[in-house]
Design a protein around this motif. Structure first.
Motif, PDB file in Angstrom:
ATOM      1  N   ILE A 230      -3.656   0.115  -5.078  1.00 15.88           N
ATOM      2  CA  ILE A 230      -2.965  -1.074  -4.584  1.00 15.88           C
ATOM      3  C   ILE A 230      -3.310  -2.288  -5.444  1.00 15.88           C
ATOM      4  O   ILE A 230      -2.487  -3.211  -5.586  1.00 15.88           O
ATOM      5  CB  ILE A 230      -3.291  -1.337  -3.096  1.00 15.88           C
ATOM      6  CG1 ILE A 230      -2.367  -2.422  -2.526  1.00 15.88           C
ATOM      7  CG2 ILE A 230      -4.758  -1.686  -2.910  1.00 15.88           C
ATOM      8  CD1 ILE A 230      -2.479  -2.605  -1.031  1.00 15.88           C
ATOM      9  N   ASP A 231      -4.477  -2.283  -6.066  1.00 10.97           N
ATOM     10  CA  ASP A 231      -4.868  -3.401  -6.925  1.00 10.97           C
ATOM     11  C   ASP A 231      -4.150  -3.371  -8.270  1.00 10.97           C
ATOM     12  O   ASP A 231      -4.297  -4.291  -9.075  1.00 10.97           O
ATOM     13  CB  ASP A 231      -6.374  -3.391  -7.154  1.00 10.97           C
ATOM     14  CG  ASP A 231      -6.855  -2.125  -7.855  1.00 10.97           C
ATOM     15  OD1 ASP A 231      -6.437  -1.026  -7.433  1.00 10.97           O
ATOM     16  OD2 ASP A 231      -7.639  -2.219  -8.816  1.00 10.97           O
ATOM     17  N   GLU A 232      -3.340  -2.312  -8.522  1.00  9.50           N
ATOM     18  CA  GLU A 232      -2.636  -2.175  -9.791  1.00  9.50           C
ATOM     19  C   GLU A 232      -1.155  -2.529  -9.690  1.00  9.50           C
ATOM     20  O   GLU A 232      -0.457  -2.491 -10.701  1.00  9.50           O
ATOM     21  CB  GLU A 232      -2.772  -0.742 -10.313  1.00  9.50           C
ATOM     22  CG  GLU A 232      -4.204  -0.346 -10.638  1.00  9.50           C
ATOM     23  CD  GLU A 232      -4.307   1.075 -11.140  1.00  9.50           C
ATOM     24  OE1 GLU A 232      -4.715   1.265 -12.298  1.00  9.50           O
ATOM     25  OE2 GLU A 232      -3.970   1.998 -10.364  1.00  9.50           O
ATOM     26  N   ILE A 233      -0.670  -2.866  -8.498  1.00  7.58           N
ATOM     27  CA  ILE A 233       0.735  -3.256  -8.382  1.00  7.58           C
ATOM     28  C   ILE A 233       0.880  -4.547  -7.595  1.00  7.58           C
ATOM     29  O   ILE A 233       0.064  -4.879  -6.730  1.00  7.58           O
ATOM     30  CB  ILE A 233       1.618  -2.173  -7.724  1.00  7.58           C
ATOM     31  CG1 ILE A 233       1.271  -1.987  -6.240  1.00  7.58           C
ATOM     32  CG2 ILE A 233       1.562  -0.875  -8.481  1.00  7.58           C
ATOM     33  CD1 ILE A 233       2.374  -1.313  -5.445  1.00  7.58           C
TER      34      ILE A 233
ATOM     35  N   PRO B 230       1.287   7.151 -13.486  1.00  6.91           N
ATOM     36  CA  PRO B 230       0.326   7.637 -14.489  1.00  6.91           C
ATOM     37  C   PRO B 230       0.924   8.642 -15.474  1.00  6.91           C
ATOM     38  O   PRO B 230       0.418   8.773 -16.596  1.00  6.91           O
ATOM     39  CB  PRO B 230      -0.773   8.285 -13.634  1.00  6.91           C
ATOM     40  CG  PRO B 230      -0.727   7.527 -12.347  1.00  6.91           C
ATOM     41  CD  PRO B 230       0.741   7.280 -12.119  1.00  6.91           C
ATOM     42  N   ASP B 231       1.995   9.331 -15.085  1.00  9.43           N
ATOM     43  CA  ASP B 231       2.633  10.288 -15.999  1.00  9.43           C
ATOM     44  C   ASP B 231       3.194   9.611 -17.248  1.00  9.43           C
ATOM     45  O   ASP B 231       3.409  10.275 -18.263  1.00  9.43           O
ATOM     46  CB  ASP B 231       3.770  11.038 -15.290  1.00  9.43           C
ATOM     47  CG  ASP B 231       3.266  11.909 -14.151  1.00  9.43           C
ATOM     48  OD1 ASP B 231       2.133  12.415 -14.249  1.00  9.43           O
ATOM     49  OD2 ASP B 231       4.010  12.074 -13.160  1.00  9.43           O
TER      50      ASP B 231
ATOM     51  N   ALA C 262       0.827  -1.204   0.000  1.00  7.22           N
ATOM     52  CA  ALA C 262       0.000   0.000   0.000  1.00  7.22           C
ATOM     53  C   ALA C 262       0.861   1.254   0.000  1.00  7.22           C
ATOM     54  O   ALA C 262       0.553   2.235  -0.694  1.00  7.22           O
ATOM     55  CB  ALA C 262      -0.940  -0.006   1.208  1.00  7.22           C
ATOM     56  N   ALA C 263       1.954   1.233   0.771  1.00 10.73           N
ATOM     57  CA  ALA C 263       2.860   2.389   0.795  1.00 10.73           C
ATOM     58  C   ALA C 263       3.487   2.613  -0.571  1.00 10.73           C
ATOM     59  O   ALA C 263       3.618   3.753  -1.038  1.00 10.73           O
ATOM     60  CB  ALA C 263       3.935   2.178   1.856  1.00 10.73           C
TER      61      ALA C 263
ATOM     62  N   LEU D 107       3.777   5.514  -5.857  1.00 12.46           N
ATOM     63  CA  LEU D 107       3.738   5.370  -7.315  1.00 12.46           C
ATOM     64  C   LEU D 107       2.560   6.105  -7.938  1.00 12.46           C
ATOM     65  O   LEU D 107       2.522   6.297  -9.155  1.00 12.46           O
ATOM     66  CB  LEU D 107       3.664   3.889  -7.682  1.00 12.46           C
ATOM     67  CG  LEU D 107       4.923   3.064  -7.394  1.00 12.46           C
ATOM     68  CD1 LEU D 107       4.604   1.579  -7.382  1.00 12.46           C
ATOM     69  CD2 LEU D 107       6.016   3.364  -8.414  1.00 12.46           C
ATOM     70  N   GLY D 108       1.586   6.491  -7.103  1.00 13.17           N
ATOM     71  CA  GLY D 108       0.422   7.196  -7.609  1.00 13.17           C
ATOM     72  C   GLY D 108      -0.607   6.298  -8.252  1.00 13.17           C
ATOM     73  O   GLY D 108      -1.343   6.727  -9.146  1.00 13.17           O
TER      74      GLY D 108
END
Length: 442
Positions: A128-131, A258-259, A118-119, A124-125
């Motif tokens: 948590i379900d995306e990493i 996201p950038d 989560a941290a 990373l912006g």
């Protein structure tokens, strides 16, 4: 299934009913913020560019690190040294895990691991379900490239000469795994923002069946910052996916995932974040998980298959490394990524601009700040072979006490890479310039 997730499911309500063991990871996570080292306050109104020249501030930052005096260390791209507070945190967690063993690993680690994930997601912006946490960018990118399942036989995939060797190997393997046609391009030299983008556009137009491209955000050979967002948007408009290697991007550049404007990325957290060696992450944008195969034998489809953690199966991990990630992220945030980027750029420019004026030295770097990272390279003019640059690196160590590493793989030839860290004093770059003047004279 990911081992941490499996352990969490098995522990279930039993863990909630058990007393917390002394030194367990949840306590470590709670205390992580308190372990950030005392640094001088940055005066109000100070920009990152102004702070980059504040020697007192960066000496205070450097004082948080133990660094070698055996050589002038200018290879800080292999991995990032842990600051003392992070190292102390890691040592305590290592001792606790060694003491509590399976009792901790099975009962408490899964929750602490999720806290670390989560941290990382917050930094990373992304959600948590995306990493999913990995042992590094290499493992993350192997999972993404090998697992990308939208290729049909005859579709084309592309890599460039600046991409990392292991990632090129996996991309080439897609010919065997998916029946893909693997194509490559070389970056122009000298490179500019415009001609780099043009090289990728030309490749897209030349290969109408192109479906996937590997993009390296900051490459390990000459440090060029690839205009990933622009290239990603151009690719998306043509129905082409990109997988981004941001092993050297995240942590030293002022950006979040996201950038990048990309749906897939491999990330290192033990380079410019300074977590213990063996910590990285894979990013899969929400809604794109189905396009990356689950790890061998993991569920596909259904509730379990919708969990990103089914895409990686590391096995038994270095528990203490992941427990120390929040402490490393806290220190990174305290210093500030924009401040780090400005300082690293100033150190890089200090030697690069001086080296440009030395006859006989060829600098492989751009003056365009959009293309600039901490990493840059050089070689003796006309000396492009691997043997030439290994010899040059050896000469710098033996005769000048300067450690900079040879790199090969660029279409233009081999080179020697120089990478300062945020703890590198300016005097080390001045020593490099003195050495280059002598080396160039022969």
């Amino acid at each position: 299934m990911n081992p941490q997730r499996r352990a969490l499911l098995r522990a279930g309500s039993l863990a909630a009913a058990l007393p917390l063991t002394a030194g367990a990871g949840s306590a470590a996570a709670a205390s992580a913020a308190a372990l950030a080292p005392p640094l001088p306050l940055v005066p109000a109104g100070t920009t990152p560019e102004m702070l980059a020249s504040n020697q007192a501030y960066w000496q205070a930052v450097a004082a948080q690190y133990d660094t070698t005096d055996a050589v002038v260390q200018l290879d800080n791209a292999f991995w990032g040294s842990m600051a003392r507070p992070v190292l102390r945190h890691y040592e305590r967690q290592l001792s606790m895990v060694n003491r509590d063993n399976a009792w901790y690993a099975r009962m408490r680690f899964p929750a602490d691991f999720e806290a670390a994930r989560a941290a990382a997601a917050r930094a990373l912006g992304v959600g948590i379900d995306e990493i999913v946490l990995t042992r590094g960018a290499t493992e993350a990118l192997q999972v993404l490239i090998a697992g990308y399942n939208r290729l049909q036989p005859g579709d084309a995939v592309l890599y460039a000469d600046i991409d990392y060797d292991n990632m090129i190997t996996v991309t080439r393997w897609l010919q065997q795994r998916r029946g893909a046609q693997v194509v490559s391009i070389a970056m122009p030299e000298p490179f500019t923002h415009e001609n780099v983008i043009a090289a990728y556009v030309a490749a897209m137009e030349r290969h109408p069946k192109l479906k996937l491209m590997l993009l390296t955000h900051v490459n390990h050979r000459n440090g060029m910052v690839l205009p990933v967002a622009e290239i990603s948007r151009l690719a998306r408009a043509r129905g082409i996916d990109v997988i981004v290697d941001t092993a050297h991007g995240f942590g030293q550049l002022d950006m979040t995932i996201p950038d990048l404007q990309a749906d897939f990325a491999g990330i290192n957290l033990h380079k410019w974040i300074g977590a213990p060696v063996g910590v990285g992450a894979a990013y899969i944008k929400r809604g794109r998980l189905v396009d990356i195969d689950p790890y061998m034998g993991e569920p596909q489809g259904g509730k379990a298959g919708d969990d990103i953690r089914t895409r990686v199966h590391t096995g038994t991990v270095n528990f203490a490394a992941y427990l120390s990630l929040p402490a490393a992220l806290d220190l990174h945030a305290q210093i500030g990524v924009a401040n780090k980027q400005a300082r690293l750029r100033q150190l890089r420019n200090r030697w690069v601009e001086a080296a440009r004026g030395i006859d006989g030295i060829e600098v492989l770097a751009s003056s365009d700040p959009r293309l600039t990272s901490a990493i840059a390279s050089f070689r003796l003019k006309g000396k492009t072979s691997v043997a030439d640059n290994f010899a040059l690196s050896k000469k710098l160590v033996q005769e000048h006490g300067i450690f900079a590493v040879p790199r090969d793989g660029l279409a233009s030839g081999a080179c020697v890479r120089v990478t300062p860290g945020i703890f590198t004093p300016e005097s080390h770059l001045d020593k490099l310039i003195d050495a280059l003047r002598q080396v160039a004279k022969g």
